[in-house]
Design a protein around this motif. Structure first.
Motif, PDB file in Angstrom:
ATOM      1  N   LEU A 190      24.817  -3.128   5.394  1.00 24.41           N
ATOM      2  CA  LEU A 190      26.235  -3.352   5.693  1.00 24.41           C
ATOM      3  C   LEU A 190      26.583  -4.790   5.304  1.00 24.41           C
ATOM      4  O   LEU A 190      26.132  -5.737   5.947  1.00 24.41           O
ATOM      5  N   GLU A 191      27.371  -4.894   4.208  1.00 27.46           N
ATOM      6  CA  GLU A 191      27.697  -6.230   3.671  1.00 27.46           C
ATOM      7  C   GLU A 191      28.402  -7.103   4.711  1.00 27.46           C
ATOM      8  O   GLU A 191      28.157  -8.291   4.824  1.00 27.46           O
ATOM      9  N   VAL A 192      29.279  -6.472   5.478  1.00 24.22           N
ATOM     10  CA  VAL A 192      30.114  -7.261   6.400  1.00 24.22           C
ATOM     11  C   VAL A 192      29.463  -7.460   7.778  1.00 24.22           C
ATOM     12  O   VAL A 192      30.097  -7.980   8.695  1.00 24.22           O
ATOM     13  N   ALA A 193      28.214  -7.040   7.907  1.00 17.83           N
ATOM     14  CA  ALA A 193      27.562  -7.145   9.221  1.00 17.83           C
ATOM     15  C   ALA A 193      27.499  -8.591   9.707  1.00 17.83           C
ATOM     16  O   ALA A 193      27.192  -9.492   8.928  1.00 17.83           O
ATOM     17  N   ASN A 194      27.830  -8.798  10.964  1.00 20.49           N
ATOM     18  CA  ASN A 194      27.636 -10.129  11.560  1.00 20.49           C
ATOM     19  C   ASN A 194      26.543 -10.115  12.629  1.00 20.49           C
ATOM     20  O   ASN A 194      26.274 -11.115  13.271  1.00 20.49           O
ATOM     21  N   PHE A 229      12.847  -0.047  11.456  1.00 20.89           N
ATOM     22  CA  PHE A 229      14.265   0.092  11.110  1.00 20.89           C
ATOM     23  C   PHE A 229      14.988  -1.246  11.234  1.00 20.89           C
ATOM     24  O   PHE A 229      14.631  -2.086  12.057  1.00 20.89           O
ATOM     25  N   THR A 230      16.016  -1.411  10.396  1.00 23.13           N
ATOM     26  CA  THR A 230      16.923  -2.539  10.549  1.00 23.13           C
ATOM     27  C   THR A 230      18.307  -1.986  10.870  1.00 23.13           C
ATOM     28  O   THR A 230      18.768  -1.058  10.201  1.00 23.13           O
ATOM     29  N   ILE A 231      18.918  -2.527  11.913  1.00 22.73           N
ATOM     30  CA  ILE A 231      20.254  -2.091  12.328  1.00 22.73           C
ATOM     31  C   ILE A 231      21.247  -3.189  11.948  1.00 22.73           C
ATOM     32  O   ILE A 231      21.016  -4.361  12.250  1.00 22.73           O
ATOM     33  N   TYR A 232      22.317  -2.797  11.257  1.00 26.27           N
ATOM     34  CA  TYR A 232      23.364  -3.746  10.868  1.00 26.27           C
ATOM     35  C   TYR A 232      24.629  -3.415  11.658  1.00 26.27           C
ATOM     36  O   TYR A 232      25.033  -2.242  11.715  1.00 26.27           O
ATOM     37  N   VAL A 233      25.256  -4.423  12.259  1.00 25.13           N
ATOM     38  CA  VAL A 233      26.448  -4.167  13.060  1.00 25.13           C
ATOM     39  C   VAL A 233      27.544  -5.171  12.700  1.00 25.13           C
ATOM     40  O   VAL A 233      27.265  -6.360  12.506  1.00 25.13           O
ATOM     41  N   GLU A 234      28.766  -4.671  12.592  1.00 22.06           N
ATOM     42  CA  GLU A 234      29.913  -5.565  12.475  1.00 22.06           C
ATOM     43  C   GLU A 234      30.660  -5.482  13.798  1.00 22.06           C
ATOM     44  O   GLU A 234      31.175  -4.430  14.178  1.00 22.06           O
TER      45      GLU A 234
END
Lengths: 422, 148
Positions: B25-29, B43-48
């Motif tokens: 997720l490019e916009v993940a912060n 696993f890697t979790i991406y969250v915005e």
């Protein structure tokens, strides 16, 4: 030497010429139990083996009739316990064809044996810039102790590669040997692949460079006749529980002159000959390395286990296991999408594999519902998993009591796995 | 086979084969890793996150059917939720997969498919791996979460 108490729990030593696996199975009470209502198919022998009745009996006998602390007692029970303990050492010596009983040190297992060598021989003999050479197929227990030692001493760890079949690249291994190589530490048989390493050649090559050789025999000892003098290794380690003995007992074999020169590992009782606050004199071999009250019942169980293996004949066992392995390999190769990891020409007792589209963990859970016990995961060999580009494998591993029918059960179980994930 | 089907329900098998929101997720912060050293699941979790809300979420990595389906269905379940709602959902989910099931399975919707995991204690870690990573991501924990 022989007393009534000792002969009572020793199995017959006459070698059976006709290996009858069904008779053998009757010696292992646990094999009669069911798992999820199905007969147990135990294929996790590389993790630990089941125990035959003579081993269980020997330990029960010890606790029922002989239990006492060893070496310091003048009373009868202590003498009996000491005698049983030392008889087990002699049994191990004969089993490995070691020159002397004092070359056999009781430890907790392979891991402790390797750590002992790393922290005593290693601290005394490995210096800055020296090299320790291992292979890409090592168990973590034959990697991490050397990494710790390298960090302590400023030495370097080198790794000999393996080919796609999981065989050591002997030429590459030899190229890595040099004047800086002080130690070669290698598995006799790989726990994740079953590859049998050419230990005689490895030792010869290492000795040309004056390097010492430690062999991790954990996976070799239940399958192969091991003659430490013929191999000419400097150290050989194995765990009792992989060869039908209890957990918590293992063996470090070392050439006497090396063990003599090594500083002790742990300090305490039994490892000394005299103690004053000014100076302590260490005990002679092997007691120098056996501080504290040892796992006496474990040593007795180990002695009984090795006698049991001897009574079957290690060659007969090997012949039987080879047949099961060949048949199991054939059955697994018939399963679509199954890839065997580890296809060395010289191989013992291990069927490691991945099934396309199914994670090994799910394979393990589904097989367990069929009563089939296998191991899934990285098998404490993460660098090796990386080498084969898999995060984990499913591993079926054999012992002397496994049958052709169990290989069929495994193949049928894997068909069920494919149905669930179809 | 019937018991196995309690664990490997169709929806779980389907998500494990075709995981949703399976991408970076490019916009993940926020980002966190979950790792199960026992079986190598990773696993890697991406969250915005914006204004306390999970605006977008995705994941990547490898693992068994249970862990992958759980991650996939988690991303669907928490997308658009407030972070405290996601935390609450994790607690309910945890109760269901460990067999401490009250009325929570009803509130879980599709995630109730994981109730069968409670019969397989060694697989609970598989089902909760992505959730632990999500919690770490929301709390801004930079370290990889390990189940051991």
């Amino acid at each position: 030497m022989t007393t009534a108490a000792n002969t009572a729990f020793r199995p017959q030593t006459a070698t059976r010429t006709d290996f009858d696996v069904y008779k053998v199975r009757a010696d292992f009470p646990i094999l009669a139990r069911k798992i999820h209502g199905k007969p147990l198919v135990y294929l996790d022998n590389a993790a630990t083996t089941q125990k035959p009745q003579p081993v269980i009996d020997a330990m029960v006998r010890y606790y029922t009739a002989e239990n006492s602390n060893i070496h310091r007692g003048v009373h009868t029970l202590s003498e009996l316990a000491t005698e049983s303990y030392e008889q087990s050492r002699a049994t191990v010596q004969r089993f490995l064809n070691a020159a002397e009983a004092r070359e056999i040190v009781f430890v907790r297992g392979t891991t402790e044996g390797i750590n002992l060598v790393a922290q005593t021989w290693g601290r005394a003999n490995i210096g800055r810039g020296d090299e320790i050479l291992i292979s890409a197929m090592e168990h973590h227990s034959n990697i991490v102790p050397w990494q710790i030692l390298c960090e302590q001493q400023g030495a370097n760890l080198r790794v000999a590669p393996v080919n796609d079949a999981g065989e050591l690249l002997l030429g590459e291994f030899e190229k890595l040997l040099g004047a800086k190589t002080k130690l070669v530490a290698m598995a006799h048989v790989s726990n994740a692949l079953g590859t049998v390493n050419p230990v005689r050649k490895i030792v010869e090559a290492a000795h040309r460079f004056d390097a010492r050789v430690l062999l991790d025999g954990a996976q070799a000892i239940p399958h192969l006749a091991v003659d430490v003098r013929a191999i000419d290794c400097d150290f050989y380690v194995f765990s009792g529980h992989k060869v039908y003995a209890p957990t918590g007992i293992g063996i470090l074999y070392g050439k006497a002159e090396l063990l003599e020169a090594m500083p002790p590992y742990q300090g305490g009782g039994d490892m000394i000959s005299s103690v004053t606050f000014e100076k302590t004199l260490y005990n002679r071999l092997p007691h120098k390395f056996e501080a504290g009250t040892p796992h006496v019942s474990g040593t007795i169980g180990l002695g009984a286990a090795l006698e049991y293996v001897k009574s079957m004949g290690i060659e007969s066992i090997a012949r039987h296991e080879k047949q099961i392995l060949a048949y199991g390999t054939k059955r697994l190769r018939e399963i679509p999408g199954l890839r065997l990891i580890g296809t060395a020409r010289q191989k013992e007792g291990i069927l490691s594999f991945v099934l396309e589209g199914v994670h090994p963990h799910d394979v393990g859970t589904i097989l367990d519902q069929e009563g089939i016990a296998i191991r899934t995961g990285h098998h404490c060999a993460q660098p090796l998993m990386e080498r084969f580009g898999v995060p984990a494998t499913a591993r079926a591993s054999l012992a002397l009591y496994n049958t052709m029918e169990e290989m069929d059960a495994l193949a049928n179980g894997l068909q069920k796995v494919r149905e669930v994930f179809a | 086979m019937s018991e196995l089907r309690d664990l490997y329900q169709d929806i779980i098998l389907e998500h494990s084969k075709r995981p949703r929101n399976y991408r970076t997720l490019e916009v993940a912060n926020r980002k966190a890793e979950g790792f199960n050293p026992l079986c190598g699941d990773h696993f890697t979790i991406y969250v915005e996150v914006g204004d306390g809300q999970i605006r977008d979420i995705s994941f990547q990595g490898s693992g068994c059917a249970i862990s992958k389906a759980s991650a996939s269905m988690m991303t669907q379940a928490v997308k658009g939720k407030r972070t405290e709602e996601a935390e609450e959902l994790f607690q309910k989910f945890h109760h269901v997969v460990t067999g401490k099931n009250g009325t929570e399975s009803i509130e879980l919707g599709k995630l109730a498919a994981f109730a069968g995991v409670s019969e397989y204690p060694v697989r609970v870690k598989c089902a909760t791996l992505a959730w632990h990573a999500l919690r770490a991501a929301l709390r801004g924990d930079q370290h990889a979460v390990s189940t051991e």
